[in-house]
Design an enzyme around this catalytic site. Structure first.
Site, short mmCIF file in Angstrom:
data_model
loop_
_atom_site.label_atom_id
_atom_site.label_comp_id
_atom_site.label_asym_id
_atom_site.label_seq_id
_atom_site.Cartn_x
_atom_site.Cartn_y
_atom_site.Cartn_z
CB THR A 77 -0.93 0.02 1.22
OG1 THR A 77 -1.85 -1.08 1.12
CG2 THR A 77 -1.75 1.31 1.26
CG PHE A 111 0.28 4.72 3.58
CD1 PHE A 111 -0.93 4.80 4.24
CD2 PHE A 111 0.86 3.47 3.41
CE1 PHE A 111 -1.56 3.67 4.72
CE2 PHE A 111 0.24 2.33 3.89
CZ PHE A 111 -0.97 2.44 4.54
#
Length: 359
Positions: free
Chosen positions: A259, A261
């Site tokens: 992921t 960010f």
């Protein structure tokens, strides 16, 4: 007997080295406090990310071993984090609650001594930074399995905050329960994204067990901490906080599950030599417009790493584009390409230029 004496002697030497390290850490802390006092008088920023990068890069390059070079950054991240806390408490807002992957990303970027503040939503993270309640915010923007986080993209349409950095976090999902036994699991709780990222594994290993969506992986862990017949999909960190046992580790369907960010703040990051720039723009609806909006970058050999479109909420059938490209907006070729892009757009907004994260 000789082995015991040698071992004892080596341990004494290690203790002596640790004492020297502690002495040097305190010497460094005293210097940092002097720097902080000078910054206060000059009214300059107490946090300078480019200075942090210099430290990491210089020490990693100078490391002769055998201490692992990959560990140098982690050690000095915590030293710098603790040192910054002596100058000024650095509050960082993140999409909460604690023990979520956003929390882990914030810890990875800012260390354990930063004042990490969980917020209830992505808009609340933006609001905390905009109001000066937090120095930075950390929000998810993209997952390699599930794609873009549209709530984050939507916030940039209204916010004047800049992207200061990106964090790539390898996301490993753990099946957690009170007992640690498969046979006790009658229900599985988690956030919709982890459930989607573990869909195949769940279908093969727990085919008849109901899956329950909740607001966060942390809430799932909290629920399961009170229920012996349920399991949660969450981080390994959540297991340590809520006294849960690991039923099965790394149950995500894709091995390379990352992921991305974004760190948001009020200022643009300085060039690092290996940067990315993020843009948003609205094009005019006319023939050949998609070709024209890409041409300024193609003819300057600027690599585009991401392009995403979102419907414009205020007008039907019009779309706003988000673009990631290689380079800093301070680079002449990038600045020229963005200016040329503006000729075929209703507006162009630079969201930020920032150092490229290393996976």
């Amino acid at each position: 007997m000789q082995k015991k004496q040698t071992l004892a002697h080596l341990r004494q030497e290690i203790d002596a080295v640790d004492d020297r390290i502690l002495e040097l850490l305190n010497q460094r802390a005293a210097l940092v406090m002097q720097v902080g006092a000078l910054k206060t008088v000059a009214k300059s920023d107490f946090h300078v990310p480019s200075r942090e990068r210099e430290i990491y890069e210089r020490l990693t390059a100078a490391n002769p071993g055998p201490f692992p070079s990959d560990a140098v950054r982690g050690v000095f991240r915590e030293i710098i984090s603790a040192s910054l806390s002596l100058e000024h408490p650095m509050r960082v807002a993140f999409l909460g609650p604690k023990a979520t992957f956003s929390h882990l990303a914030a810890m990875q970027q800012f260390g354990l001594s930063a004042e990490l503040s969980p917020e209830r939503s992505i808009p609340a993270v933006f609001e905390a930074v905009e109001k000066g309640e937090a120095y930075y915010g950390v929000v998810p923007v993209e997952n390699t399995t599930e794609g873009m986080v549209t709530h984050t993209l939507d916030m940039f349409m209204e916010s004047e905050l800049k992207v200061d950095a990106e964090v790539l976090l390898e996301v490993s999902h753990f099946l957690l329960s009170r007992t640690g036994r498969f046979e006790d699991i009658k229900k599985v709780y988690s956030h919709p994204q982890p459930l989607a990222q573990c869909r195949k594994w769940l279908a093969e290993n727990l085919p008849n067990v109901p899956l329950v969506d909740v607001a966060s992986t942390t809430l799932a862990a909290q629920i399961v901490a009170e229920d012996y017949n349920a399991a949660a999909i969450a981080s390994e960190y959540a297991a340590s906080i809520y006294n849960l046992k690991v039923v099965k580790a790394r149950i995500e369907d894709q091995v390379n599950n990352f992921t991305r960010f974004l760190v948001i703040g009020r200022k643009m990051a300085d060039p690092s030599g290996d940067d990315k720039t993020s843009l948003m723009f609205l094009v005019r609806d006319e023939p050949g417009i998609l070709h024209r909006m890409l041409e300024p970058f193609a003819k300057r050999n600027i690599n585009l790493s991401k392009i995403e479109s979102r419907p414009l909420k205020k007008k039907a059938w019009e779309y706003i584009f988000f673009l990631d490209l290689s380079g800093h907006i301070g680079d002449p070729s990038v600045a020229e390409a963005v200016r040329e892009l503006g000729d075929c757009c209703q507006f162009v907004k630079v969201l930020g230029s920032y150092p490229r994260a290393r996976s």
